[in-house]
Design an enzyme around this catalytic site. Structure first.
Site, PDB file in Angstrom:
ATOM      1  CG  ASP A  37     -45.950   0.335 -77.986  1.00  0.00           C
ATOM      2  OD1 ASP A  37     -44.938   1.139 -77.192  1.00  0.00           O
ATOM      3  OD2 ASP A  37     -46.365   1.143 -78.566  1.00  0.00           O
ATOM      4  CG  HIS A  56     -41.085   0.179 -74.603  1.00  0.00           C
ATOM      5  ND1 HIS A  56     -41.876   1.003 -74.135  1.00  0.00           N
ATOM      6  CD2 HIS A  56     -41.362  -0.397 -75.501  1.00  0.00           C
ATOM      7  CE1 HIS A  56     -42.418   1.242 -74.712  1.00  0.00           C
ATOM      8  NE2 HIS A  56     -42.508   0.076 -76.212  1.00  0.00           N
ATOM      9  CG  ASP A  98     -43.688 -10.501 -67.750  1.00  0.00           C
ATOM     10  OD1 ASP A  98     -43.793  -9.959 -68.713  1.00  0.00           O
ATOM     11  OD2 ASP A  98     -43.560 -11.228 -66.858  1.00  0.00           O
ATOM     12  CD  GLU A 148     -44.538   0.978 -81.643  1.00  0.00           C
ATOM     13  OE1 GLU A 148     -44.312   1.726 -80.738  1.00  0.00           O
ATOM     14  OE2 GLU A 148     -44.779   1.614 -82.373  1.00  0.00           O
ATOM     15  N   GLY A 153     -48.249  -4.616 -76.005  1.00  0.00           N
ATOM     16  CA  GLY A 153     -48.618  -3.779 -75.745  1.00  0.00           C
ATOM     17  C   GLY A 153     -49.665  -2.929 -75.840  1.00  0.00           C
ATOM     18  CB  VAL A 154     -53.110  -3.514 -75.457  1.00  0.00           C
ATOM     19  CG1 VAL A 154     -54.896  -2.766 -76.265  1.00  0.00           C
ATOM     20  CG2 VAL A 154     -52.982  -4.811 -76.475  1.00  0.00           C
TER      21      VAL A 154
HETATM   22  C1  LIG Z   1     -46.489   2.130 -74.696  1.00  0.00           C
HETATM   23  S1  LIG Z   1     -47.321   0.965 -73.735  1.00  0.00           S
HETATM   24  C2  LIG Z   1     -48.590   0.340 -75.743  1.00  0.00           C
HETATM   25  C3  LIG Z   1     -49.144   1.780 -75.888  1.00  0.00           C
HETATM   26  C4  LIG Z   1     -49.761   0.923 -77.395  1.00  0.00           C
HETATM   27  N1  LIG Z   1     -49.175   0.577 -78.115  1.00  0.00           N
HETATM   28  C5  LIG Z   1     -50.412   2.190 -77.976  1.00  0.00           C
HETATM   29  O1  LIG Z   1     -49.302   2.275 -79.072  1.00  0.00           O
HETATM   30  O2  LIG Z   1     -51.415   3.470 -77.822  1.00  0.00           O
HETATM   31  C6  LIG Z   1     -47.517  -0.735 -72.806  1.00  0.00           C
HETATM   32  C7  LIG Z   1     -48.058  -1.391 -72.407  1.00  0.00           C
HETATM   33  O3  LIG Z   1     -47.110  -2.859 -72.650  1.00  0.00           O
HETATM   34  C8  LIG Z   1     -47.487  -2.849 -71.272  1.00  0.00           C
HETATM   35  N2  LIG Z   1     -46.393  -4.000 -70.658  1.00  0.00           N
HETATM   36  C9  LIG Z   1     -45.871  -3.108 -70.031  1.00  0.00           C
HETATM   37  N3  LIG Z   1     -44.879  -4.706 -69.898  1.00  0.00           N
HETATM   38  C10 LIG Z   1     -45.557  -6.161 -70.029  1.00  0.00           C
HETATM   39  C11 LIG Z   1     -44.835  -6.813 -69.905  1.00  0.00           C
HETATM   40  N4  LIG Z   1     -43.813  -7.749 -69.343  1.00  0.00           N
HETATM   41  N5  LIG Z   1     -45.306  -7.935 -70.626  1.00  0.00           N
HETATM   42  C12 LIG Z   1     -46.716  -7.551 -71.167  1.00  0.00           C
HETATM   43  N6  LIG Z   1     -47.136  -6.471 -71.325  1.00  0.00           N
HETATM   44  C13 LIG Z   1     -46.220  -5.189 -70.995  1.00  0.00           C
HETATM   45  C14 LIG Z   1     -48.438  -2.393 -69.890  1.00  0.00           C
HETATM   46  O4  LIG Z   1     -49.013  -2.443 -69.392  1.00  0.00           O
HETATM   47  C15 LIG Z   1     -48.822  -0.955 -71.482  1.00  0.00           C
HETATM   48  O5  LIG Z   1     -50.526  -1.195 -71.216  1.00  0.00           O
END
Ligand SMILES: C[S@@+](CC[C@H](N)C(=O)[O-])C[C@H]1O[C@@H](n2cnc3c(N)ncnc32)[C@H](O)[C@@H]1O
Length: 269
Positions: free
Chosen positions: A113, A116, A90, A142, A47-48
């Site tokens: 992160d 979720h 994913d 998280e 999660g970036v």
């Molecule tokens: C809460 S944000 C991350 C925030 C970042 N870590 C921060 O603290 O600033 C969640 C990220 O998870 C990614 N995400 C959502 N579903 C996902 C999946 N199935 N696989 C990978 N990444 C995913 C989203 O694209 C989003 O960029």
């Protein structure tokens, strides 16, 4: 290099990539990164998004430490630099997780992160905790509040949620002591989780190779515990039952019996 997360937050330039974390996470991260102070470490964050947390990890680690991000959004590739590598995919895709696991190497800190979604959190944990976290490493999940949210399949004590899964791991950590399990039946979790910490919305696992617990005995006994009468209101009855372990255990197991019998043996003043 900052050693203080609050200092990082106070000095974060407004035009920098957005970061959003619960306040209670911040103190925790400070203590964890302090543990690796002055060490070149590897951090993985699932999660970036805007890349703000990558800035935090960079600030809390040495210039030679490496950070790996994983996100479903290809746009997050823009955050790659000499210290940061991003995998796009994913986390709910088992094959993708396996590819990352094989390619990304080992880490000292892994932070989930990402989506979720509780079953993603579990599958990701089961993969990376065993295959990519070093001994002494920390795995953080998280935003576990989704375990209580119906639209994430959660709910209070709802089986299948990440929180419920984590609770079962408490039993795994203690499996060495279970009377039903033989030592050789303990699970890989028992053998590799040293500690689990539950914080508001966050579960943290510490990894170490664990062996069956051993007592460390030092020094001399100062009380003859074998012959000494048991003290306290239940002393009389427990002493009389000394030879009948079954009855002693019955009393220990039942708060009702304990209360009943301790009243019966109350000594006159
Ligand atoms: C809460 S944000 C991350 C925030 C970042 N870590 C921060 O603290 O600033 C969640 C990220 O998870 C990614 N995400 C959502 N579903 C996902 C999946 N199935 N696989 C990978 N990444 C995913 C989203 O694209 C989003 O960029």
């Amino acid at each position: 290099m900052f050693q203080n997360v609050k200092e990082f937050i106070a000095n974060y330039p407004t035009e920098s990539p957005k970061i959003r974390k619960y306040e209670n996470y911040i103190d925790f991260y400070e203590s964890i990164f302090l543990k690796f102070k002055n060490q070149d470490i590897r951090v993985l964050e699932i999660g970036v998004q805007h890349g703000g947390s990558l800035e935090l990890w960079k600030a809390l680690t040495t210039p030679s430490s490496q950070i790996v991000g994983l996100d479903i959004l290809p746009q997050t590739k823009q955050h790659e630099d000499e210290r940061v590598r991003i995998f796009v995919g994913d986390q709910g895709d088992e094959r993708f997780l396996t590819n990352v696991s094989n390619e990304a190497g080992e880490f000292d800190i892994i932070i989930d992160d990402g989506s979720h979604i509780p079953f993603h959190q579990k599958a990701t944990f089961e993969k990376f905790f065993f295959e990519n976290l070093r001994d002494g490493g920390i795995y953080v999940v998280e935003d576990c509040h989704t375990s209580y949210w119906r639209d994430y399949g959660g709910g209070l004590r709802k089986s299948g949620s990440f929180i419920e899964f984590s609770k079962t791991l408490v039993d795994e950590v203690n499996a060495w002591h279970g009377q039903r399990k033989k030592a050789e039946e303990v699970s890989n979790y028992t053998k590799q989780i040293r500690a689990i910490r539950f914080e508001s919305s966050m579960v943290i696992f510490e990894k170490a190779q664990m062996t069956a617990p051993k007592n460390i005995e030092l020094g001399v006994e100062t009380i003859d515990v074998k012959t000494l009468p048991v003290a306290g209101s239940m002393g009389g009855i427990m002493n009389r039952l000394r030879k009948v372990e079954f009855l002693r255990s019955l009393v220990r197991r039942s708060p009702f019996l304990w209360r009943l019998m301790s009243k019966q043996i109350r000594r006159p003043d």
